[in-house]
Design a protein around this motif. Structure first.
Motif, PDB file in Angstrom:
ATOM      1  N   ARG A  86       0.821  -1.208   0.000  1.00 40.19           N
ATOM      2  CA  ARG A  86       0.000   0.000   0.000  1.00 40.19           C
ATOM      3  C   ARG A  86       0.858   1.263   0.000  1.00 40.19           C
ATOM      4  O   ARG A  86       0.348   2.370  -0.012  1.00 40.19           O
ATOM      5  N   LEU A  87       2.170   1.111   0.080  1.00 37.05           N
ATOM      6  CA  LEU A  87       3.035   2.248   0.311  1.00 37.05           C
ATOM      7  C   LEU A  87       3.319   3.061  -0.939  1.00 37.05           C
ATOM      8  O   LEU A  87       3.357   2.551  -2.049  1.00 37.05           O
ATOM      9  N   LYS A  88       3.569   4.342  -0.722  1.00 36.12           N
ATOM     10  CA  LYS A  88       4.088   5.227  -1.752  1.00 36.12           C
ATOM     11  C   LYS A  88       5.606   5.220  -1.626  1.00 36.12           C
ATOM     12  O   LYS A  88       6.165   4.728  -0.656  1.00 36.12           O
ATOM     13  N   PRO A  89       6.339   5.734  -2.604  1.00 41.13           N
ATOM     14  CA  PRO A  89       7.802   5.743  -2.519  1.00 41.13           C
ATOM     15  C   PRO A  89       8.295   6.440  -1.253  1.00 41.13           C
ATOM     16  O   PRO A  89       7.732   7.442  -0.811  1.00 41.13           O
ATOM     17  N   THR A  90       9.353   5.883  -0.672  1.00 39.61           N
ATOM     18  CA  THR A  90      10.036   6.418   0.515  1.00 39.61           C
ATOM     19  C   THR A  90       9.069   6.983   1.560  1.00 39.61           C
ATOM     20  O   THR A  90       9.075   8.172   1.852  1.00 39.61           O
ATOM     21  N   PRO A  91       8.223   6.140   2.146  1.00 37.09           N
ATOM     22  CA  PRO A  91       7.303   6.618   3.179  1.00 37.09           C
ATOM     23  C   PRO A  91       8.065   7.038   4.426  1.00 37.09           C
ATOM     24  O   PRO A  91       9.100   6.464   4.767  1.00 37.09           O
ATOM     25  N   ILE A  92       7.554   8.035   5.110  1.00 38.90           N
ATOM     26  CA  ILE A  92       8.167   8.514   6.341  1.00 38.90           C
ATOM     27  C   ILE A  92       7.590   7.744   7.521  1.00 38.90           C
ATOM     28  O   ILE A  92       6.372   7.564   7.632  1.00 38.90           O
ATOM     29  N   ILE A  93       8.461   7.292   8.417  1.00 38.29           N
ATOM     30  CA  ILE A  93       8.039   6.607   9.643  1.00 38.29           C
ATOM     31  C   ILE A  93       8.086   7.614  10.784  1.00 38.29           C
ATOM     32  O   ILE A  93       9.036   8.389  10.913  1.00 38.29           O
ATOM     33  N   GLY A  94       7.065   7.610  11.618  1.00 38.23           N
ATOM     34  CA  GLY A  94       7.033   8.487  12.785  1.00 38.23           C
ATOM     35  C   GLY A  94       6.942   7.695  14.076  1.00 38.23           C
ATOM     36  O   GLY A  94       6.276   6.657  14.128  1.00 38.23           O
ATOM     37  N   THR A  95       7.640   8.169  15.092  1.00 40.01           N
ATOM     38  CA  THR A  95       7.495   7.628  16.448  1.00 40.01           C
ATOM     39  C   THR A  95       7.757   8.770  17.421  1.00 40.01           C
ATOM     40  O   THR A  95       8.047   9.891  17.006  1.00 40.01           O
ATOM     41  N   HIS A  96       7.651   8.515  18.712  1.00 39.20           N
ATOM     42  CA  HIS A  96       7.802   9.606  19.677  1.00 39.20           C
ATOM     43  C   HIS A  96       9.274   9.899  19.959  1.00 39.20           C
ATOM     44  O   HIS A  96      10.143   9.029  19.817  1.00 39.20           O
ATOM     45  N   ASN A  97       9.530  11.111  20.387  1.00 38.79           N
ATOM     46  CA  ASN A  97      10.868  11.459  20.847  1.00 38.79           C
ATOM     47  C   ASN A  97      10.954  11.238  22.349  1.00 38.79           C
ATOM     48  O   ASN A  97      10.038  10.699  22.970  1.00 38.79           O
ATOM     49  N   GLY A  98      12.065  11.660  22.968  1.00 41.98           N
ATOM     50  CA  GLY A  98      12.254  11.438  24.391  1.00 41.98           C
ATOM     51  C   GLY A  98      12.774  10.040  24.662  1.00 41.98           C
ATOM     52  O   GLY A  98      13.355   9.383  23.785  1.00 41.98           O
ATOM     53  N   HIS A  99      12.588   9.585  25.886  1.00 41.85           N
ATOM     54  CA  HIS A  99      13.077   8.270  26.307  1.00 41.85           C
ATOM     55  C   HIS A  99      12.512   7.191  25.381  1.00 41.85           C
ATOM     56  O   HIS A  99      11.308   7.103  25.167  1.00 41.85           O
ATOM     57  N   PHE A 100      13.388   6.362  24.831  1.00 40.91           N
ATOM     58  CA  PHE A 100      12.922   5.330  23.898  1.00 40.91           C
ATOM     59  C   PHE A 100      12.927   3.955  24.559  1.00 40.91           C
ATOM     60  O   PHE A 100      13.584   3.712  25.582  1.00 40.91           O
ATOM     61  N   HIS A 101      12.179   3.042  23.947  1.00 43.20           N
ATOM     62  CA  HIS A 101      11.965   1.706  24.493  1.00 43.20           C
ATOM     63  C   HIS A 101      12.212   0.662  23.405  1.00 43.20           C
ATOM     64  O   HIS A 101      12.281   0.986  22.211  1.00 43.20           O
ATOM     65  N   ALA A 102      12.284  -0.595  23.843  1.00 49.62           N
ATOM     66  CA  ALA A 102      12.594  -1.675  22.915  1.00 49.62           C
ATOM     67  C   ALA A 102      11.490  -1.880  21.887  1.00 49.62           C
ATOM     68  O   ALA A 102      11.761  -2.284  20.756  1.00 49.62           O
ATOM     69  N   ASP A 103      10.235  -1.617  22.259  1.00 47.88           N
ATOM     70  CA  ASP A 103       9.159  -1.952  21.320  1.00 47.88           C
ATOM     71  C   ASP A 103       9.176  -1.075  20.080  1.00 47.88           C
ATOM     72  O   ASP A 103       9.115  -1.578  18.957  1.00 47.88           O
ATOM     73  N   GLU A 104       9.296   0.256  20.237  1.00 50.76           N
ATOM     74  CA  GLU A 104       9.321   1.078  19.014  1.00 50.76           C
ATOM     75  C   GLU A 104      10.651   0.953  18.281  1.00 50.76           C
ATOM     76  O   GLU A 104      10.722   1.088  17.048  1.00 50.76           O
ATOM     77  N   ALA A 105      11.736   0.651  19.034  1.00 54.17           N
ATOM     78  CA  ALA A 105      13.024   0.432  18.374  1.00 54.17           C
ATOM     79  C   ALA A 105      12.937  -0.775  17.436  1.00 54.17           C
ATOM     80  O   ALA A 105      13.436  -0.742  16.306  1.00 54.17           O
ATOM     81  N   LEU A 106      12.295  -1.849  17.904  1.00 55.52           N
ATOM     82  CA  LEU A 106      12.142  -3.028  17.047  1.00 55.52           C
ATOM     83  C   LEU A 106      11.122  -2.776  15.944  1.00 55.52           C
ATOM     84  O   LEU A 106      11.316  -3.216  14.798  1.00 55.52           O
ATOM     85  N   VAL A 129      10.450  -0.084  14.326  1.00 59.24           N
ATOM     86  CA  VAL A 129      11.090   0.675  13.242  1.00 59.24           C
ATOM     87  C   VAL A 129      12.027  -0.236  12.452  1.00 59.24           C
ATOM     88  O   VAL A 129      12.072  -0.190  11.220  1.00 59.24           O
ATOM     89  N   HIS A 130      12.774  -1.086  13.147  1.00 58.73           N
ATOM     90  CA  HIS A 130      13.709  -1.978  12.445  1.00 58.73           C
ATOM     91  C   HIS A 130      12.966  -2.968  11.550  1.00 58.73           C
ATOM     92  O   HIS A 130      13.392  -3.221  10.408  1.00 58.73           O
ATOM     93  N   GLU A 166       1.854  14.026   8.985  1.00 62.25           N
ATOM     94  CA  GLU A 166       2.544  14.003   7.703  1.00 62.25           C
ATOM     95  C   GLU A 166       3.286  12.692   7.458  1.00 62.25           C
ATOM     96  O   GLU A 166       3.772  12.457   6.355  1.00 62.25           O
ATOM     97  N   CYS A 167       3.379  11.863   8.478  1.00 64.11           N
ATOM     98  CA  CYS A 167       4.083  10.581   8.356  1.00 64.11           C
ATOM     99  C   CYS A 167       3.170   9.520   7.748  1.00 64.11           C
ATOM    100  O   CYS A 167       1.978   9.464   8.063  1.00 64.11           O
ATOM    101  N   HIS A 168       3.756   8.689   6.927  1.00 62.20           N
ATOM    102  CA  HIS A 168       2.972   7.615   6.324  1.00 62.20           C
ATOM    103  C   HIS A 168       2.603   6.549   7.354  1.00 62.20           C
ATOM    104  O   HIS A 168       1.476   6.049   7.393  1.00 62.20           O
ATOM    105  N   THR A 169       3.560   6.196   8.209  1.00 57.92           N
ATOM    106  CA  THR A 169       3.372   5.137   9.191  1.00 57.92           C
ATOM    107  C   THR A 169       3.834   5.646  10.546  1.00 57.92           C
ATOM    108  O   THR A 169       4.936   6.192  10.664  1.00 57.92           O
ATOM    109  N   VAL A 170       3.012   5.463  11.572  1.00 57.27           N
ATOM    110  CA  VAL A 170       3.325   5.966  12.904  1.00 57.27           C
ATOM    111  C   VAL A 170       3.249   4.808  13.890  1.00 57.27           C
ATOM    112  O   VAL A 170       2.268   4.056  13.915  1.00 57.27           O
ATOM    113  N   VAL A 171       4.303   4.674  14.726  1.00 59.14           N
ATOM    114  CA  VAL A 171       4.339   3.586  15.695  1.00 59.14           C
ATOM    115  C   VAL A 171       4.553   4.132  17.104  1.00 59.14           C
ATOM    116  O   VAL A 171       5.328   5.058  17.316  1.00 59.14           O
TER     117      VAL A 171
END
Length: 342
Positions: A8-28, A30-31, A55-60
């Motif tokens: 379903r993606l368009k070329p080079t979709p932008i991924i969004g997540t939160h800033n600040g202290h990060f955790h293993a779940d959003e790190a994985l 994104v990977h 504005e992000c295509h995918t947000v986690v």
């Protein structure tokens, strides 16, 4: 899924997540996304600004919304209860992304479903539980039993591995907000790659070693009646392979009519190798055996062992009774047969 999520993606979709202290779940999360061709070149925006996230295509892991059709994968909102099929643990952003994209990460083939489930249960589920504050054991039951740790295990887990890559509380923060965010994003990138390396290592193992082992174990399982009419002895006469996972699942699939008690396999994959007789654990991670080797044999070796078993050629029986050895396959079979009688 009728259509793969990444198509379903368009070329080079932008991924969004939160800033600040990060955790293993959003790190994985994104990977995993970046393992897919459509996301391989995606940029990442770490923010809590709703306008930028829009504005992000995918947000986690941020945004308060779970809507796979719109590629929104947060789990913090009130009323969220989604779990992986057949599992009780509430999903985090890692589990949500793996639920929808995990099958695309794995190799095509008839075993994709099996690999998808195995990789979730062996790796991703622990991160879901960690992020949602779910203990591996019931805290009330542990407290009621009066159990406590005898020593510190170092606090090392997949979640802790990522957590300690965050900045320290007293690290200096650049005065320029843009530079501060850049440095934080760099640390997140390191964390995402690190947890991703472990994920890919598990994936590689399950594809190249664990899955091929199933065929080896299945052949031995199907032929076990040749060694014991009740099917209680499983023998690897050719190459042996990691067997516990597959044995338990094959028993379950067969209806559990009879449980395997002993598994016999060569000590090394070379001609003339000695043979091992191993008692099957009560469960995969248990130290208790379904039927340990006889107490009278335990802790003895060589001629002393032969004198007790009356089976010449014995090598040893462990003091705990979970494993023993013999010089020949026939001798190992005789040890198993005699142990079943005692």
């Amino acid at each position: 899924m009728a259509e793969s999520a990444s198509k379903r993606l368009k070329p080079t979709p932008i991924i969004g997540t939160h800033n600040g202290h990060f955790h293993a779940d959003e790190a994985l999360a994104v990977h995993i996304l970046r393992l897919l061709p459509a996301y391989a070149e995606s940029s990442l925006v770490r923010t809590r600004d709703p306008a930028l996230l829009a504005e992000c295509h995918t947000v986690v892991d941020v945004g308060g919304e779970y809507d796979a059709a719109r590629n929104r994968f947060d789990h913090h909102q009130r009323g969220f209860t989604t779990t992986f099929p057949g599992r009780p643990t509430k999903l985090s952003s890692a589990g949500l992304v793996f639920l929808h994209f995990g099958k695309e990460v794995e190799e095509d083939g008839p075993e994709v479903e099996l690999l998808w489930r195995k990789l979730y249960e062996s790796f991703v589920e622990a991160l879901d539980a960690h992020d949602n504050g779910i203990s591996a054991y019931d805290p009330a039951a542990i407290s009621a039993a009066g159990l406590s740790k005898r020593f510190s295990d170092g606090g090392f887990s997949l979640g802790a591995m990522v957590g300690r890559l965050n900045p320290n509380w007293n690290d200096p923060i650049p005065e320029d907000p843009a530079e501060a965010q850049r440095q934080e994003d760099e640390k997140f990138s390191v964390a995402s790659r690190r947890i991703g390396e472990e994920f890919e290592r598990d994936l590689d193992y399950y594809v190249r070693a664990w899955l091929p082992a199933r065929e080896v174990v299945q052949r031995a399982f199907e032929g076990r009646a040749a060694h014991d009419p009740q099917g209680r002895v499983l023998v690897f006469e050719g190459p042996s392979a990691p067997w516990k996972d597959h044995l338990y699942s094959l028993e379950k699939e067969s209806g559990g009519a009879s449980e395997v008690v002993y598994v016999i396999y060569p000590e090394k994959p070379v001609p003339g190798a000695k043979w091992r007789v191993q008692a099957v654990p009560s469960s995969k991670d248990s130290f208790e055996s379904r039927k340990a080797l006889p107490a009278a044999w335990r802790g003895f070796r060589d001629e002393e062992l032969d004198g007790i078993t009356n089976i010449p050629g014995g090598v040893f029986v462990h003091a705990a009774g979970f494993i023993g050895g013999h010089k020949t396959l026939e001798g190992a079979k005789a040890m198993a047969a005699k142990a079943l009688e005692l």
